[in-house]
Design an enzyme around this catalytic site. Structure first.
Site, PDB file in Angstrom:
ATOM      1  N   TRP A 325       4.985   2.062  -4.179  1.00 13.30           N
ATOM      2  CA  TRP A 325       4.029   0.959  -4.212  1.00 13.30           C
ATOM      3  C   TRP A 325       3.872   0.345  -2.825  1.00 13.30           C
ATOM      4  O   TRP A 325       2.773  -0.083  -2.439  1.00 13.30           O
ATOM      5  CB  TRP A 325       4.516  -0.113  -5.196  1.00 13.30           C
ATOM      6  N   HIS A 326       4.959   0.311  -2.067  1.00 14.86           N
ATOM      7  CA  HIS A 326       4.913  -0.332  -0.756  1.00 14.86           C
ATOM      8  C   HIS A 326       4.171   0.487   0.291  1.00 14.86           C
ATOM      9  O   HIS A 326       3.717  -0.073   1.288  1.00 14.86           O
ATOM     10  CB  HIS A 326       6.339  -0.622  -0.264  1.00 14.86           C
ATOM     11  N   GLY A 327       4.027   1.775   0.092  1.00 16.72           N
ATOM     12  CA  GLY A 327       3.291   2.547   1.077  1.00 16.72           C
ATOM     13  C   GLY A 327       3.401   4.038   0.882  1.00 16.72           C
ATOM     14  O   GLY A 327       4.312   4.536   0.208  1.00 16.72           O
TER      15      GLY A 327
END
Length: 473
Positions: A325-327
């Protein structure tokens, strides 16, 4: 539009005045919120508006369809899955397609198969992960009949696009935020004052701490092999405070701005660096995302009410998805799995906490050390760069010490800011009534002097358009 831009400094007072001028007419006021939010979001690129409008419209329609055909077996489930798939498909296309395409090409090349890369030249819309998860959460809640489907389209558009928390959270639940747009808001002076204080504290975290640390952090992470072990540790620790000051600072500004408009947003950070264990850290860090994964991924998979093997599987899945989700980078995946490893002792032993209650400060120090090492994975450009950085932290090396950066006034004030932050959070944690005590009339003058010092300090270090780190997520 950035919170720390001149445009926003002009934008907010105008929105504040017009918003409360429209107070008697709730739907018109909500429509104004949508217009202001779309102006705020479209300031980066007007094409982003098409995407968020499409996501909002599909989620709104899916809610109505699920409620209308509730008695028809399989229809609500089909509508729910379709909307979730659509939202995740859009997120995958813009954020992850190139990552997985390049990863597949690299994998095939290692076994001797040469392929021609196929990637897309797409602009990653800021905050897409945040409002996508907010829309998905609404869809699931309607399907599970936890909330009724939204029938006020204007209020629903305001719920998805509410500008203070649009691009970097908190990720709000429909059950909490949407009803606030259905009722008439009344201006509360004390709430507005508290909102302004929170905004000031958020700017202090962002400008004094996060932006102050950025120069040294960028220099060290940009060429880790050139620095010795102490400099690498300094870089890792400064990034630990940079990302906290940046992200929690944004949340504070968002929550404070919402309070100016009579809207309450959920708390997103709760002194995470005072945690005594990794599980406790995740209950205090990015609370809106942690609880989102808990309620919509972890619990549906069985949570902890299953065998230890399945519980371990569920934890690994949640942290893998949290990392992604963060990258779109393997460093984020590694960061997520790294944190998952520290849940294993708790899962195997069945204990709720891993902290040492006899030596709480030692537990805090150990947890902070674990978190700091994890942030190296998060910040590095690649896994190989992270390995070089971590190896240098352990093995030392003959790199040069970082002297030039430490001589700058901005860096010195960053260190002072970190001390102020730690001291404030420590006092609040030891005395939960500390803030209430400071609000007493007898503390009026010292309190105002403290706010004035923070305001002047932040203003003197203000730099236009220093973007927030979490905008890329």
């Amino acid at each position: 539009m950035l919170f720390n831009s001149l445009e926003f400094i002009l934008f907010l007072p105008i929105v504040f005045y017009l918003y409360w001028a429209l107070r008697p007419w709730v739907r018109i006021q909500n429509f104004f919120v949508v217009l202001a939010s779309y102006l705020f979001y479209g300031w980066w690129d007007w094409r982003f508006l098409l995407l968020i409008a499409f996501t909002t419209l599909c989620s709104y329609t899916s809610g109505l369809l699920m409620e209308r055909f509730r008695e028809r077996k399989g229809v609500p489930k089909l509508v729910c899955i379709s909307n979730i798939t659509l939202n995740l498909g859009i997120l995958f296309l813009f954020k992850y397609f190139n990552f997985f395409a390049e990863s597949l090409i690299s994998l095939l090349s290692t076994i001797g198969l040469q392929t021609h890369p196929t990637t897309l030249s797409l602009i990653l819309p800021v905050g897409i992960s945040f409002y996508t998860f907010q829309a998905i959460g609404y869809t699931i809640d309607v399907y599970k009949e936890k909330i009724p489907a939204a029938r006020d389209s204007i209020a629903f558009f305001a719920f998805i696009s509410f500008f203070p928390q649009l691009v970097a959270g908190p990720i709000e639940r429909a059950s909490r935020l949407y009803p606030q747009f259905l009722r008439q808001r009344t201006f509360d002076y004390q709430q507005a004052v508290r909102g302004c204080r929170l905004i000031l504290w958020g700017f202090f975290k962002k400008i004094v701490i996060a932006d102050g640390a950025a120069e040294i952090v960028n220099a060290i992470f940009g060429n880790a092999a050139a620095y010795n072990a102490s400099s690498l540790w300094l870089g890792a620790i400064l990034f630990t405070f940079q990302i906290y000051g940046d992200f929690s600072g944004y949340s504070d500004i968002a929550i404070g701005t919402a309070r100016l408009l009579g809207i309450n947003l959920m708390k997103n950070f709760d002194k995470p660096y005072l945690s005594q264990s990794i599980p406790e850290f995740w209950r205090r860090w990015h609370i809106s995302l942690t609880t989102w994964f808990r309620d919509y991924i972890y619990f549906p998979l069985g949570g902890s009410r299953c065998s230890k093997a399945k519980c371990l599987r569920n934890t690994m899945i949640v942290f893998l998805l949290s990392g992604l989700w963060h990258g779109a980078n393997w460093t984020f995946v590694a960061w997520g799995l790294y944190h998952a490893l520290f849940f294993i002792p708790r899962l195997l032993s069945g204990k709720k906490e891993n902290g040492n209650t006899r030596f709480p400060l030692l537990s805090v120090a150990i947890t902070f050390l674990i978190v700091t090492i994890g942030w190296v994975l998060f910040r590095a450009d690649s896994l190989s760069s992270a390995f070089v950085f971590l190896k240098g932290m352990v093995c030392g090396g003959g790199g040069m010490p970082l002297l030039v950066g430490l001589q700058s006034r901005k860096t010195l004030e960053c260190f002072i800011g970190i001390i102020v932050l730690i001291t404030t959070e420590f006092l609040i944690s030891k005395r939960p009534d500390y803030i209430a005590l400071l609000r007493r009339p007898s503390f009026s003058l010292p309190r105002r002097i403290a706010y004035l010092i923070i305001a002047v300090w932040t203003f003197l270090l203000y730099c236009i358009d220093q973007s927030f780190l979490y905008f890329q997520f």
